[in-house]
Scaffold this motif. Structure first.
Motif, short mmCIF file in Angstrom:
data_model
loop_
_atom_site.label_atom_id
_atom_site.label_comp_id
_atom_site.label_asym_id
_atom_site.label_seq_id
_atom_site.Cartn_x
_atom_site.Cartn_y
_atom_site.Cartn_z
N ASP A 97 0.85 -1.18 0.00
CA ASP A 97 0.00 0.00 0.00
C ASP A 97 0.89 1.24 0.00
N SER A 98 1.47 1.53 -1.17
CA SER A 98 2.36 2.67 -1.30
C SER A 98 1.95 3.46 -2.54
N GLU A 99 2.47 4.68 -2.64
CA GLU A 99 2.15 5.48 -3.81
C GLU A 99 2.80 4.90 -5.06
N ASP A 100 4.03 4.45 -4.93
CA ASP A 100 4.77 3.97 -6.08
C ASP A 100 5.66 2.81 -5.66
N SER A 101 6.17 2.11 -6.65
CA SER A 101 7.12 1.03 -6.41
C SER A 101 8.20 1.13 -7.45
N GLY A 102 9.39 0.80 -7.04
CA GLY A 102 10.43 0.64 -8.04
C GLY A 102 10.10 -0.56 -8.91
N VAL A 103 10.79 -0.65 -10.03
CA VAL A 103 10.65 -1.82 -10.90
C VAL A 103 11.98 -2.55 -10.86
N PHE A 104 11.89 -3.85 -10.64
CA PHE A 104 13.08 -4.66 -10.44
C PHE A 104 13.14 -5.77 -11.47
#
Length: 154
Positions: A110-117
């Motif tokens: 539940d976050s605004e954004d996520s890195g892409v891995f």
């Protein structure tokens, strides 16, 4: 809306595929099915576009709510497929599958954004950070696709 998607949608309409945005109930069903929460920016992408493809670059999204028997690969089907094979952890969401050795993934939460891995299927681990945000990832990949398209046209 993601500006780079809108740009290529207008400049290269014949090269862009957008499945069409999905409503919040479909996003909720997908999150429940995967037992996770999507980062807000990815949920917004799903709502605005559904899924996206442009000249060899694609972002897997949601193509319907029949997750078990869909004949078209989407993020939900891909994520479940690799989870069931024991190759992907439960807190990860596949957004690109190179049909070989790696996936591009988001971390659920539940976050605004996520890195892409980049997730290596053989070692079952993150091998590098592709981008620190979903929108940055999309912009970078579209920029590369435009460069590839320009080379093909010249």
């Amino acid at each position: 809306m993601i500006e780079s998607i809108e740009l290529v949608r207008n400049l290269y309409p014949d090269e862009v595929y957008i499945s069409g945005g999905v409503d919040q109930s479909a996003i909720d069903m997908a999150q429940n099915y995967l037992n996770c929460v999507f980062p807000q920016r990815y949920s917004e992408f799903l709502n605005d576009y559904g899924s996206f493809s442009f000249f060899g670059f694609e972002i897997l999204g949601i193509l319907g709510t029949n997750f078990e028997s869909s004949v078209i690969t989407d993020s939900i089907r891909t994520t479940i497929y690799y989870r069931r094979k024991g190759l992907l952890e439960d807190n990860l969401i596949a957004i690109y599958d190179d049909n070989g050795d790696v996936l591009h993934i988001l971390q659920a939460g539940d976050s605004e954004d996520s890195g892409v891995f980049v997730w290596d299927l053989s070692s079952r681990s993150i091998v590098r950070t592709f981008s620190t945000s979903f929108v940055e990832y999309t912009n970078d990949r579209i920029e590369t696709a435009i460069q590839n398209l320009s080379q093909d046209l010249s």
